[in-house]
Enzyme design. Structure first.
Site, PDB file in Angstrom:
ATOM      1  N   ASP A 260       0.820  -1.213   0.000  1.00 17.40           N
ATOM      2  CA  ASP A 260       0.000   0.000   0.000  1.00 17.40           C
ATOM      3  C   ASP A 260       0.853   1.261   0.000  1.00 17.40           C
ATOM      4  OD1 ASP A 260      -2.167  -1.671   0.066  1.00 17.40           O
ATOM      5  OD2 ASP A 260      -3.204  -0.570   1.644  1.00 17.40           O
TER       6      ASP A 260
ATOM      7  N   CYS B 201       0.883  -8.335   4.678  1.00 18.48           N
ATOM      8  CA  CYS B 201       0.412  -6.960   4.529  1.00 18.48           C
ATOM      9  C   CYS B 201      -1.075  -6.878   4.211  1.00 18.48           C
ATOM     10  CB  CYS B 201       1.302  -6.209   3.554  1.00 18.48           C
ATOM     11  SG  CYS B 201       2.952  -5.936   4.275  1.00 18.48           S
TER      12      CYS B 201
ATOM     13  N   LYS C 132      -4.059  -6.486   2.508  1.00 16.93           N
ATOM     14  CA  LYS C 132      -5.216  -7.209   1.980  1.00 16.93           C
ATOM     15  C   LYS C 132      -5.038  -8.717   2.009  1.00 16.93           C
ATOM     16  CE  LYS C 132      -6.352  -3.104   1.447  1.00 16.93           C
ATOM     17  NZ  LYS C 132      -5.029  -2.614   1.835  1.00 16.93           N
TER      18      LYS C 132
ATOM     19  N   GLU D  10      -6.873   4.687  -0.501  1.00 11.97           N
ATOM     20  CA  GLU D  10      -6.500   5.210   0.808  1.00 11.97           C
ATOM     21  C   GLU D  10      -6.053   6.661   0.666  1.00 11.97           C
ATOM     22  OE1 GLU D  10      -4.998   1.319   3.316  1.00 11.97           O
ATOM     23  OE2 GLU D  10      -3.497   2.639   2.435  1.00 11.97           O
TER      24      GLU D  10
ATOM     25  N   SER E  82      -5.442   4.911   5.277  1.00 11.60           N
ATOM     26  CA  SER E  82      -4.421   3.992   5.755  1.00 11.60           C
ATOM     27  C   SER E  82      -4.509   3.925   7.266  1.00 11.60           C
ATOM     28  CB  SER E  82      -3.041   4.509   5.341  1.00 11.60           C
ATOM     29  OG  SER E  82      -2.028   3.863   6.067  1.00 11.60           O
TER      30      SER E  82
END
Length: 554
Positions: free
Chosen positions: A78, A119, A121, A442, A468
């Site tokens: 991300d 991480c 997802k 995000e 985030s």
């Protein structure tokens, strides 16, 4: 064994010939086949060590009498995807991960699974898959990054994004930014605060799907390798006892996870992922249900970005189990829920202790008597919106101000960094929801810019996108219905007064019902931003943020 469907009987002779091509021995053909779902890649810092974790899991499975077989899952970083078109491809991977893992596991008839994510997802995507596949399954993540050290203080990725805002404000030099750049992310692992990755890894322990320490043991600690071996042992034990994910991930377990979420002060993204996981077990709940949990659950931890402590500190203080023990003793957790250990929650946490009340507050000395997240409703968000209230400064818990309206993230960032946003403003970023984005980007760049510009205690941000876990301040996301489907956020005009009342769970646009109806009648839908590829298909199937952005056939 489930794998007998591809290994036993005359009809399976062709299948066995293919196992022969894989190098399977006759002895291995008679053992349980355990799929190791590896999210290893060389682009995500939280995943670059997963090859070590996978090898340890394989060793544990083999020692316990199984045959480990590795297959992959994708992952997006991300942080690297942030602030450009790449962020449209982050949340959407959750369903790709769930779908592809379901396909691999059922096509090849594995007897059990060990999920190796880290991480953002990957964890919820693989939890969704585990519920669908429903064979004995254990989670072991890659572990959190150690905090960085800059100018004698612990720092993390959120500090880095805020440093960019400080540079724009003229309060930090380019040399300072370069020092942050070199030092805030010092090791492999998921970024070191209570961001989305670490939130979800901690919640695997609360759900009962991960072993003790899965959420907190740092990536670079050898204890993480030991944990991976134990995960291999655990899945074989679950296979023997026939303990499956749907025996563990019950409604009561999800409520436990929501409760631990509130105490830890987890990322707002957990309010996308827990509803999606619950949906897989047949429970669809209104996100406002979280307020009922929050009202009786104290917030016990203020990890970055809410406070000055980090995942390594939580680990040393006793980890997630120490938090769970306090909640259980207060009657706030269901201690009878089954877990991957073959024992109940109550049995698992019986000997847990809080080793540092500065990091994990005691029940009689919480940061707040209510939980870390809140769901706000009102005429601006009839179906709800989410804020990480544990990361909101006291002076912004109640706020009214003029709307500064932007139809995409980039325009908002330009306005913030060019000094066009001033104290008291309410920045509105719309058409960034699950459909409108598409992909529900995000908003760490604008929230960090606000903080870095010194406006964190005077400017709010509202979006139908998401944040985030590294975002802090009065950042209200998941506004539902979203602008793309004609939600009220689409009708906000520049200068309208927006009222935020977090203690009362309210988010309102201060116009009359008649004016709202007039604006709705005048509104026309926008053409989709993306018309080809996966995002175009996703846009047609995805539901709103308040339902977890799950996919449904219309």
């Amino acid at each position: 064994m489930k794998s007998d469907n591809v290994k036993k009987g005359m009809q399976q002779a062709p299948h066995r010939s293919l196992f022969n091509a894989l190098g399977f021995t006759e002895e291995e053909m008679n053992k349980p086949m355990i799929g190791i779902v590896s999210s290893y890649n060389e682009i995500v810092p939280g995943h670059m060590n997963l090859d070590k974790i996978v090898n340890a899991v394989k060793q544990g499975v083999a020692e316990a009498g199984g045959v480990p077989v590795v297959f992959p899952a994708i992952a997006v970083c991300d942080g690297i995807a942030m602030g450009h078109i790449g962020m449209k491809y982050s949340l959407v991977t959750r369903d790709l991960i769930a779908d592809s893992t379901e396909c691999m596991a059922l096509a090849h008839q594995f007897d059990g699974l060990v999920m190796v994510p880290n991480c953002d997802k990957n964890v919820p995507g693989l939890l969704m898959a585990a519920a669908r596949i429903n064979v004995p399954t254990v989670f072991v993540s890659g572990g959190p990054m150690l905090a960085g050290h800059v100018k004698g203080q612990k720092r993390s990725l959120s500090s880095m994004f805020e440093a960019v805002g400080a540079f724009s404000a003229g309060t930090m030099t380019e040399e300072d930014v370069k020092e942050f750049e070199a030092k805030v992310c010092p090791t492999c692992g998921s970024c070191s605060g209570m961001y989305t990755a670490n939130s979800m890894n901690c919640l695997t322990e609360a759900l009962g799907m991960g072993l003790q320490g899965n959420g907190t043991i740092p990536a670079v600690y050898s204890e993480r390798i030991k944990l991976a071996k134990r995960a291999g042992y655990a899945v074989m034990d679950m296979l023997e006892k026939n303990i499956r994910p749907r025996d563990i991930m019950t409604k009561e377990a999800v409520i436990n996870a929501l409760t631990v979420d509130m105490a830890l002060g987890c990322s707002t993204n957990s309010m996308l992922h827990l509803p999606a996981i619950a949906h897989e077990i047949g429970w669809d709940f209104d996100i406002a249900y979280a307020n009922e949990i929050s009202e009786k659950t104290p917030n016990l931890c203020h990890l970055a970005p809410a406070g000055p402590t980090y995942m390594e500190d939580l680990n040393e203080a006793g980890g997630v189990y120490a938090v769970m023990k306090q909640l259980l003793d207060a009657g706030l957790l269901n201690g009878d829920c089954m877990t991957v250990t073959g024992k109940s929650v109550k049995e698992n946490v019986a000997n847990a202790r809080n080793l540092n009340p500065e990091v994990i507050r005691t029940m009689d000395n919480p940061y707040s008597t209510t939980g870390g997240l809140a769901v706000l409703k009102g005429n601006l968000a009839p179906d709800g919106s989410v804020v990480k209230r544990s990361a909101v400064v006291p002076e912004m818990m109640v706020h009214e101000g003029p709307a500064r309206v932007f139809d995409c993230e980039e325009d908002a960032i330009d306005a913030i960094k060019s000094g066009k946003i001033v104290a008291g403003d309410v920045v509105v970023i719309r058409y960034e929801g699950p459909k409108g984005g598409p992909g529900m980007r995000e908003m760490l760049n604008p929230t960090s810019a606000i903080a870095g510009m010194g406006l964190g205690s005077s400017v709010a941000l509202i979006t139908d996108g998401r944040f985030s876990g590294a975002s802090r301040g009065a950042s209200i996301g998941h506004v539902s219905p979203e602008a793309a489907v004609g939600g009220p956020i689409a009708f906000v005009h520049e200068g309208d007064i927006i009222s935020i009342n977090i203690p009362e769970m309210k988010l309102d646009l201060k116009i009359s019902d008649e004016e709202m109806a007039k604006r709705k009648a005048e509104w026309t839908p926008r053409e989709p931003k993306v018309t080809t590829g996966y995002l175009a298909r996703y846009e047609k199937m995805v539901t709103s943020g308040n339902r977890g952005a799950i996919l449904e056939l219309k």
